[in-house]
Scaffold this active site. Structure first.
Site, PDB file in Angstrom:
ATOM      1  N   HIS A 123     -50.612  83.090   7.219  1.00 15.56           N
ATOM      2  CA  HIS A 123     -51.402  83.995   6.370  1.00 15.56           C
ATOM      3  C   HIS A 123     -50.789  84.135   4.986  1.00 15.56           C
ATOM      4  O   HIS A 123     -49.704  84.677   4.843  1.00 15.56           O
ATOM      5  CB  HIS A 123     -51.478  85.410   6.960  1.00 15.56           C
ATOM      6  CG  HIS A 123     -51.774  85.478   8.414  1.00 15.56           C
ATOM      7  ND1 HIS A 123     -53.032  85.276   8.925  1.00 15.56           N
ATOM      8  CD2 HIS A 123     -50.963  85.732   9.477  1.00 15.56           C
ATOM      9  CE1 HIS A 123     -52.986  85.420  10.247  1.00 15.56           C
ATOM     10  NE2 HIS A 123     -51.758  85.690  10.603  1.00 15.56           N
ATOM     11  N   LYS A 216     -30.836  93.430   4.847  1.00 15.05           N
ATOM     12  CA  LYS A 216     -30.931  93.488   3.393  1.00 15.05           C
ATOM     13  C   LYS A 216     -29.720  92.766   2.837  1.00 15.05           C
ATOM     14  O   LYS A 216     -28.802  92.403   3.588  1.00 15.05           O
ATOM     15  CB  LYS A 216     -30.984  94.926   2.875  1.00 15.05           C
ATOM     16  CG  LYS A 216     -29.766  95.772   3.229  1.00 15.05           C
ATOM     17  CD  LYS A 216     -29.933  97.196   2.731  1.00 15.05           C
ATOM     18  CE  LYS A 216     -28.725  98.040   3.104  1.00 15.05           C
ATOM     19  NZ  LYS A 216     -28.878  99.438   2.626  1.00 15.05           N
TER      20      LYS A 216
END
Length: 224
Positions: A123, A216
């Site tokens: 997608h 992160k």
């Protein structure tokens, strides 16, 4: 194992799951294959059976068992493997070797790539100058950026070691069974080891070791 050893072809990929095995076997590091993809596709395509593959253009081969939606665009050189699905508005811009049982999703764009078998790019993804290993999966909206803003050659940083690639465009080298979270951006020259997970909305630089969870920058946990 040194950082450079960890990013060698054999430590990122199982080459039994790609038609690019002969090409990648000649390379020490996977990004070395990027300038050779187009030429390799033309050579491989000429050997493909007309019983198994359609050959609609001089430089395009599409497996008869693949499903190509009418609004998808495929430019050569390109090979689309058996039972792969290329969904509406997908844009394959050339130099694309796509394996078996893959999904190239709606509005996703590929350019100068090796996509191993069983990979999903489903997608709104951009995949340029990259290699995706067996069972790699890109979450919706995730992007593999392939060129630096200053347009200089990509330099890789692997656990304190610096590699001059000599290439201006390198996306990402994604190891087998890697999961990339939705809407993440991988900066040019990212390498992700096998079976690692990238959290959604991540901005990734450098090298992520295998069997890791990237949360992160500066926070990478080992999988239990």
């Amino acid at each position: 194992m040194s950082g450079l050893e960890k990013v060698k072809v054999e430590n990122l990929f199982d080459l039994e799951y790609t038609a690019a095995k002969p090409l990648l076997s000649e390379c020490t590091y996977p990004w070395e294959a990027l300038p050779k993809i187009g030429e390799y596709i033309l050579k491989l395509g000429a050997t493909l059976s007309g019983e198994e593959y359609l050959h609609p253009e001089n430089d395009i081969w599409i497996a008869k068992s693949a499903k190509i939606f009418p609004t998808a665009v495929i430019l050569g050189p390109a090979i689309i493997g058996p039972k792969t699905e290329v969904r509406p508005s997908a844009f394959i811009r050339g130099n694309a070797l796509v394996g078996k049982n893959c999904v190239i999703g709606n509005s996703s764009e590929l350019k100068n790539v090796i996509i191993f078998d069983d990979v999903q790019v489903p997608h709104y993804n951009y995949v340029g100058d990259s290699i995706l290993g067996h069972y790699a999966h890109m979450g919706a909206g995730s992007i593999l950026s392939n060129i630096k803003q200053d347009r200089r050659n990509v330099v890789l940083h692997i656990e304190g070691e610096k590699i001059e690639t000599g290439l201006r465009k390198i996306g990402a080298m994604i190891g087998d069974s890697v999961e990339i979270g939705c809407n993440s951006v991988l900066n040019p020259g990212v390498i992700i080891g096998r079976r690692s997970n990238i959290y959604p909305l991540s901005m990734v630089r450098g090298y992520v070791p295998q069997d890791s969870i990237y949360k992160k920058q500066g926070e990478i946990a080992e999988k239990e």
